[in-house]
Design a protein around this motif. Sequence first.
Motif, mmCIF file in Angstrom:
data_model
loop_
_atom_site.group_PDB
_atom_site.id
_atom_site.type_symbol
_atom_site.label_atom_id
_atom_site.label_comp_id
_atom_site.label_asym_id
_atom_site.label_seq_id
_atom_site.Cartn_x
_atom_site.Cartn_y
_atom_site.Cartn_z
ATOM 1 N N SER A 103 42.556 50.563 43.952
ATOM 2 C CA SER A 103 42.463 49.069 43.996
ATOM 3 C C SER A 103 43.629 48.908 45.032
ATOM 4 O O SER A 103 44.489 49.586 45.156
ATOM 5 N N ALA A 107 42.206 44.445 43.713
ATOM 6 C CA ALA A 107 40.828 44.413 43.959
ATOM 7 C C ALA A 107 40.347 45.821 44.245
ATOM 8 O O ALA A 107 40.902 46.554 45.012
ATOM 9 N N LYS A 108 39.244 46.388 43.701
ATOM 10 C CA LYS A 108 38.644 47.262 44.017
ATOM 11 C C LYS A 108 37.436 47.222 45.103
ATOM 12 O O LYS A 108 36.120 47.283 44.612
ATOM 13 N N GLN A 172 34.902 44.216 40.944
ATOM 14 C CA GLN A 172 35.797 44.317 42.273
ATOM 15 C C GLN A 172 36.996 43.480 42.056
ATOM 16 O O GLN A 172 37.949 43.760 42.958
#
Length: 397
Positions: A103, A107-108, A172
């Motif tokens: 990430s 956030a991924k 995500q």
Amino acid sequence: MEKKRKSGALRMPYLYDRYIHFATIVLVFFGLVMITSASMGLAAGNTISLVNVVAKQIIFSIVGYIAMLMVAKVFTFQRLRDNISLIVIATFVFLLLALAFPSVGGAKAWIRIPMPGGEVTIQPSEFAKISIMLVMAAYLCDLKMKKPTNWELIKTPAILIGSFVLIVAILQSDFGSAVVMLAIAIIIFLIPQHPQLTKYQKIVFLLIVAGIVGVVFLISPIGINFVEHLPLAEYQKSRILSAVNPFVDKYGAGYQLVNGLVSFASGGFFGVGFGNSVRKYTNFPAANTDFILAIVVEELGFLGFMVIFVCYGLIIMRLFKYAFKMKSEKGRVILIGTAMYILIHFIFNVGGVTGLIPLTGVPLLMISYGGSSTMAAMVAIGVSQAVISRYRQGDFE
């Protein structure tokens, strides 16, 4: 509908909208220039790092331009019908593939590809915004037959688009991109004229009004106490509170916004001169990405902002012009979807960096550093150019 020319030898490039094409080139070139300037501070005297950033953006811009021309040449509604399943599968695969990588900022959302001298990152959610427009056009537009039930009519696009948004928002943790995707879907859902959609469209319209009222309430002084009780992450609450008054925590949550506002104030009408930004040499986060507009205005002033505003405005107006002229619902969904894609990014980015709305981490398309957003925007414009070209050629009304 424009009639076909008798010669039949009309070459497709002449049927594209030249104003949209020209404005796109200006935005991409202007973005490259400003990314170079804004990245000087981030490079901190490291010439190799600066060259690496600029070279990547040049490559992505060239690839995006080629993709735009290719899509404009080959896209048709027939190919959309034949390949919509492949588009949907590819979107799911790449959105889920991003989860396998580390990430960034919580956030991924990026796929990382190792390359000599560094790595290249791809953000699938940017391309998912195009998929949403194509799914809506393929499943809900120009329908002649009535479906057994209202749910049968909207089931497939609702499940697909809802899944895209949930993957981006929850798995995500990219709330900004998810909001943009949802906003595009909601707005273009109002376009199809099938009688069985009317009830749902009224509900969606009321949700839009409620959403606008809700945002205004949250960023008002009255809504500050309410924000503390929302089921949001602390950084998300901080962004909302900073939009109300960034100076309350000017060295913490409001630091980025305060620095952006200082850049705006320093720029005035004509700016301090290209390359002369002081703010970019300080610890100014996202100077060449989400907050690049602050550097543009600091160096080039209000005139620099007007270059961006006029180019965006020209593209959006031309897209709406053709959307209102054609009868094809598929064509209108794609043109208005592209226009809203550009407009929503503009509103979210400009509103965020000026403190009018909470920060969402949404880039300024074709201006901010980022290959995915630049390529996705150019591909979306390419799809729209294909629709315009075939409309002008007389392939549909």
